[in-house]
Design a protein around this motif. Structure first.
Motif, PDB file in Angstrom:
ATOM      1  N   THR A 170       0.820  -1.218   0.000  1.00 56.70           N
ATOM      2  CA  THR A 170       0.000   0.000   0.000  1.00 56.70           C
ATOM      3  C   THR A 170       0.851   1.264   0.000  1.00 56.70           C
ATOM      4  O   THR A 170       0.566   2.221  -0.732  1.00 56.70           O
ATOM      5  CB  THR A 170      -0.933   0.000   1.229  1.00 56.70           C
ATOM      6  N   VAL A 171       1.896   1.298   0.823  1.00 52.90           N
ATOM      7  CA  VAL A 171       2.682   2.533   0.945  1.00 52.90           C
ATOM      8  C   VAL A 171       3.896   2.548   0.020  1.00 52.90           C
ATOM      9  O   VAL A 171       4.478   3.610  -0.216  1.00 52.90           O
ATOM     10  CB  VAL A 171       3.137   2.749   2.406  1.00 52.90           C
TER      11      VAL A 171
ATOM     12  N   ARG B 126       0.839   2.063  13.437  1.00 48.42           N
ATOM     13  CA  ARG B 126       0.093   2.945  12.521  1.00 48.42           C
ATOM     14  C   ARG B 126       0.706   4.346  12.509  1.00 48.42           C
ATOM     15  O   ARG B 126       0.945   4.916  11.442  1.00 48.42           O
ATOM     16  CB  ARG B 126      -1.371   3.014  12.941  1.00 48.42           C
TER      17      ARG B 126
ATOM     18  N   SER C 194       4.879   7.664   5.575  1.00 45.70           N
ATOM     19  CA  SER C 194       4.240   7.679   4.256  1.00 45.70           C
ATOM     20  C   SER C 194       3.510   8.968   3.939  1.00 45.70           C
ATOM     21  O   SER C 194       3.205   9.247   2.774  1.00 45.70           O
ATOM     22  CB  SER C 194       3.248   6.516   4.150  1.00 45.70           C
ATOM     23  N   GLY C 195       3.211   9.757   4.984  1.00 46.33           N
ATOM     24  CA  GLY C 195       2.395  10.948   4.778  1.00 46.33           C
ATOM     25  C   GLY C 195       0.948  10.624   4.463  1.00 46.33           C
ATOM     26  O   GLY C 195       0.222  11.472   3.933  1.00 46.33           O
ATOM     27  N   LYS C 196       0.482   9.419   4.776  1.00 46.22           N
ATOM     28  CA  LYS C 196      -0.873   8.988   4.456  1.00 46.22           C
ATOM     29  C   LYS C 196      -1.645   8.678   5.738  1.00 46.22           C
ATOM     30  O   LYS C 196      -1.061   8.250   6.739  1.00 46.22           O
ATOM     31  CB  LYS C 196      -0.848   7.733   3.578  1.00 46.22           C
ATOM     32  N   ASP C 197      -2.959   8.901   5.667  1.00 43.93           N
ATOM     33  CA  ASP C 197      -3.849   8.458   6.738  1.00 43.93           C
ATOM     34  C   ASP C 197      -4.090   6.963   6.547  1.00 43.93           C
ATOM     35  O   ASP C 197      -4.638   6.537   5.529  1.00 43.93           O
ATOM     36  CB  ASP C 197      -5.169   9.225   6.647  1.00 43.93           C
ATOM     37  N   LEU C 198      -3.681   6.177   7.522  1.00 41.66           N
ATOM     38  CA  LEU C 198      -3.797   4.717   7.403  1.00 41.66           C
ATOM     39  C   LEU C 198      -4.807   4.137   8.381  1.00 41.66           C
ATOM     40  O   LEU C 198      -4.835   2.921   8.591  1.00 41.66           O
ATOM     41  CB  LEU C 198      -2.429   4.075   7.624  1.00 41.66           C
TER      42      LEU C 198
ATOM     43  N   GLU D 134       2.214   6.310   9.298  1.00 41.79           N
ATOM     44  CA  GLU D 134       1.572   7.528   8.799  1.00 41.79           C
ATOM     45  C   GLU D 134       2.588   8.651   8.646  1.00 41.79           C
ATOM     46  O   GLU D 134       2.553   9.388   7.662  1.00 41.79           O
ATOM     47  CB  GLU D 134       0.440   7.939   9.750  1.00 41.79           C
TER      48      GLU D 134
END
Length: 879
Positions: free
Chosen positions: A425-426, A453, A460-464, A457
């Motif tokens: 995913t990342v 988590r 990756s800079g993403k909301d997981l 986050e």
């Protein structure tokens, strides 16, 4: 703890087979729940004090099986004055005195069941260190094991070893026995000469203790959980390597040579370097030792001193077919994931076991390449799916009766699969950044899933949150059906994907960011990102010319079950030109099922193994043609001459399933008569020759029964073949070979035969009952299953007693077998079957509607899964 795919896989696959055989949870249907109704939530243990240091001064008597001495805890109350200190303490330990401070002032205490309650008067103020010392002795039944020589191993040195996980350190060492209070430790252990002791940390000194004894003082200056404390004593040979200044030590019993030790553990230095590099954290302890022990069940990641089963010490011929690199890598990975960072409670166990189960394949990827990694992750997925068919639970599950229940396919195999999905995913760059951040932020801490988590986050800079919600806090996996068609009018591919899993409070509709791969020609593909997040999608993908094939999630990042409708021509293309090893193997499986209706595919299938550079993939392709079809004989004869021993073994297995012919018999005789052939090939050759009823079959069997090579693996195969023929001789041999003192593998073979031989045979059933308490844990486990199979009611009190005394360690599968047997014996006997009337027989012969036909298809599919699981069990059994 030893990785699921090698230590624990056997147990939970057996449970999965039982579930499948019972018709549990066909695709799209409800699953058996994990926890019983009303099971309360278990959360992190509430602490009223902090254990800072533990020092044990103990004497182990390996002859008498006793422990005696003192354990001193340096403790500080956490929040308020402490008037009572409660430690965990096994019922078989006799506490004689408890004292406070250096002056040794005695204080009142109460030892009841598994709790030692110590009165503090006056109360100890918050934050102030004090020392409490417990003097005790005992003969533990759990946690600490004394292994004597026996009739089957008369020359084996005595040994003693501890096993603390999940919460069994208390049975030999009074302590705070939960994972959320790490402390530094000292183990000062006295044993008679010539025994020596290995424990956590660094060896401070060895000194003469008088009366023919020696004292070994080990000190661990980094904090670790109580379940990771270890003591192992025996007559050891020690062999050593170094990684920089780090000592790397291999301990084996005195009758094991260096070549054998290094065959098992020799890659450890390379693994240490790899894990240190990719985690950003050099190995954090003063040494890394691996201690190979008799009767030990698998492996256990005790901090800086892993315990290993001595069954992992392979001889030269065993090593032709398999290695134990995965076991070594799994336990080593725990030194970071499990020891340096420890789950705060057992509901988050996957942060220990899932990581170790994933870093084992990651090392394989580093050492052997991507194909091997993908195949190992496919095996992890199959392991998880087998467990899921037995019951369904989220990875993080706070409702359980005993921590041992958490050591299952969700914590191990699904945990590894979810980490793989997170990587997919990342992306690789963010994945490794996330790993390094997670380790740097949490080392020497207790962790929970949100810590992972948060690290990813940031990396990756993403909301997981969505990812962790569906994969960690909810249960199950996507069950996908897919098909595609080409639209020449607009040059597009129409890709249809459905999620067909049954949705309930545990199992969600999954959000699946993934990739569709449009294969335009051999070696030329185009990747198109897609998101599957509903019940049904039709993706319109630009194509140009009509593709040769279309794939979803071609790298296998997503834990899923996928049914992809493909014509034979597409599967033939993928078998030969598939861009990934997974695509090629999936095509081979599909074509094997289509070969009867399309005989032309057999030529392509027969040659496919030759194109695979990875031996594991080649073995799977040889297995695919080893189904007993005459059309593949020439290919199998060719594969039997392959360079890789594993491929040769698979080919001989396949030939043994075919009818006899001169060429095949000549080859099998050549294999059987060659003492340098791999054991697997000789076993298959033996089965084939006996199955063909060659003229000298009985002579071959008699000779095989006398072979001791490979720890009697060939003799055990021969015994199984002899016992497969019911009659007086089989009964007599089975009775003789189940007896204590026979070589273990021969006992296991005889017990397996009793599944059929002991039916309605009271004399043989009487032999099974005492085996429920045999010294060999494998014999015990088999006996429990046989008692259930034959409903031997007189064994009920034996099993009830065993449930109280058995040390299951981390073997949840063994506990399940025993509990299932007990449950079956307490149930009323089933009513005898009554003959079917004519109407019922007619209805069975001619189903009234398609639902029955669908059920038959599901049962056929389950039977296929069972066969595959049994095959994998055979592969995983210690050889």
């Amino acid at each position: 703890m030893l990785n699921l795919s090698r230590r624990f896989l056997f147990a939970f696959l057996m449970a999965a087979i039982g579930a499948a055989a019972s018709g549990q949870a066909p695709v799209g249907e409800a699953h058996k729940p994990f926890a019983k109704p009303g099971t309360p939530r278990k959360t992190e243990r509430i602490r009223s004090f902090d254990v800072k240091h533990i020092r044990a001064d103990l004497t182990l008597d390996l002859e008498k099986g006793t422990v005696a001495g003192t354990v001193a805890h340096t403790v500080a109350p956490l929040h308020a004055p402490l008037t009572r200190l409660e430690l965990d303490c096994g019922p078989k330990l006799k506490v004689s005195r408890v004292t406070l401070g250096a002056a040794g002032v005695e204080t009142p205490f109460e030892h009841k069941d598994e709790k030692l309650t110590i009165t503090l008067d006056p109360a100890k103020p918050a934050g102030e260190d004090f020392v409490v010392t417990v003097a005790y002795s005992g003969t533990p039944e759990l946690g600490l094991h004394f292994i004597p020589p026996d009739a089957a191993h008369p020359d084996r040195p005595r040994a003693a070893w501890t096993q603390g996980e999940a919460e069994e350190t208390r049975f030999w060492l009074p302590c705070y026995d939960s994972p959320n209070d790490p402390a530094t430790t000292e183990m000062v252990i006295t044993v008679a000469k010539p025994y020596s002791v290995v424990s956590n940390g660094a060896l401070v000194e060895t000194k003469d203790a008088g009366d023919g004894a020696r004292t070994f003082h080990w000190k661990m200056e980094q904090p670790h959980a109580s379940y990771l404390i270890t003591v192992a004593a025996s007559e050891f040979n020690a062999f050593r390597d170094k990684v920089g200044d780090l000592p790397v030590e291999y301990y084996v019993l005195k009758n094991v040579d260096e070549e054998t030790a290094r065959r098992f553990m020799g890659k450890t230095p390379r693994m240490i370097e790899f894990f240190g590099e990719v985690t950003g954290q050099p190995y954090p302890y003063p040494k890394y030792a691996q201690v190979c022990l008799p009767e030990f069940n698998g492996g256990m990641e005790n901090t800086s001193a892993t315990s290993m089963t001595d069954m992992a010490l392979l001889d030269r011929l065993e090593a032709l077919e398999r290695n134990q690199d995965g076991l070594v890598a799994h336990e080593l990975a725990h030194q970071w994931f499990g020891d340096l960072m420890t789950c705060k409670d057992w509901s988050h166990l996957w942060l220990n076991e899932g990581f170790a189960s994933y870093f084992d394949p990651l090392y394989a990827e580093h050492e052997l390449g991507e194909d091997e990694f993908r195949l190992q992750m496919r095996n992890e997925l199959q392991g998880y799916l087998g467990s899921d068919r037995g019951y369904r639970r989220p990875i993080v599950e706070p409702r359980y009766e005993n921590p041992i229940q958490m050591f299952d396919g969700m914590s191990y195999a699904k945990g590894a699969c979810v980490l793989n999905a997170l990587r997919g995913t990342v992306g690789d760059e963010a994945w490794w950044k996330g790993i390094k951040r997670y380790v740097a932020t949490n080392k020497f801490r207790n962790v929970e899933s949100d810590d992972l988590r948060k690290a990813f986050e940031v990396a990756s800079g993403k909301d997981l949150a969505w990812f962790f919600d569906q994969w960690v806090y909810k249960a199950g996996h996507p069950e996908l059906k897919a098909s595609w068609r080409f639209e020449p009018e607009d040059g597009t591919v129409r890709l249809k994907v459905e999620q067909v899993q049954k949705l309930d409070e545990q199992t969600p509709m999954f959000r699946l960011p993934t990739t569709a791969e449009i294969v335009e020609a051999p070696g030329r593909s185009r990747m198109v990102p897609i998101v599957i997040d509903g019940a049904s999608h039709e993706f319109i993908l630009p194509s140009g010319p009509e593709p040769k094939a279309v794939l979803i999630d071609p790298k296998g990042w997503i834990p899923k079950e996928l049914t992809f409708e493909r014509p034979t021509a597409e599967n033939l293309f993928l078998l030969e030109h598939g861009p990934s090893v997974l695509a090629r193997l999936d095509a081979a499986e599909a074509l094997a099922g289509q070969a009867k209706a399309h005989p032309e595919v057999k030529t392509t299938l027969a040659d496919a193994w030759k194109r695979e550079k990875n031996p594991s993939a080649a073995v799977k392709l040889v297995d695919a043609i080893g189904s007993g079809d005459e059309a593949y004989r020439a290919a199998l004869l060719a594969a039997a001459e392959a360079d890789d021993a594993r491929v040769r073994v698979a080919a001989v297995r396949g030939l043994a399933k075919l009818p006899r012919d001169d060429a095949s018999e000549a080859l099998l005789r050549k294999v059987w008569n060659d003492p340098e052939s791999p054991y697997g090939a000789r076993r298959a050759a033996l089965r084939g020759l006996v199955g063909w009823k060659v003229a000298d079959a009985e002579k071959i069997l008699d000779a095989a029964l006398g072979l001791t090579t490979g720890r009697h693996v060939l003799a055990a195969t021969a015994l199984g073949l002899v016992l497969d023929k019911p009659g007086a001789k089989a009964r007599e041999l089975a009775a003789a070979y189940v007896a204590p003192g026979r070589p273990p593998r021969l006992r296991y073979a005889a017990l397996q035969a009793l599944e059929k031989l002991a039916k309605d045979d009271a004399a043989l059933q009487d032999l099974i009952v005492p085996l429920a308490e045999d010294v060999d844990r494998n014999v015990r486990n088999q006996a429990w299953g046989l008692i259930q199979t034959h409903r031997i009611k007189k064994a009920l009190p034996v099993l009830e007693n065993r449930l109280k005394t058995e040390d299951f360690g981390f073997n949840a599968g063994a506990r399940a077998v025993l509990e299932s047997a007990l449950k079956a014996l307490k149930e009323p006997d089933p009513a005898p079957e009554t003959p079917k009337d004519a109407a019922a027989a007619e209805a069975e012969a001619h189903p009234a509607d398609d639902s029955t036909a669908d059920l038959r298809k599901q049962l056929d599919a389950l039977e296929k899964q069972i066969q595959e699981l049994r095959k994998r069990i055979d592969e995983r059994k210690p050889q």
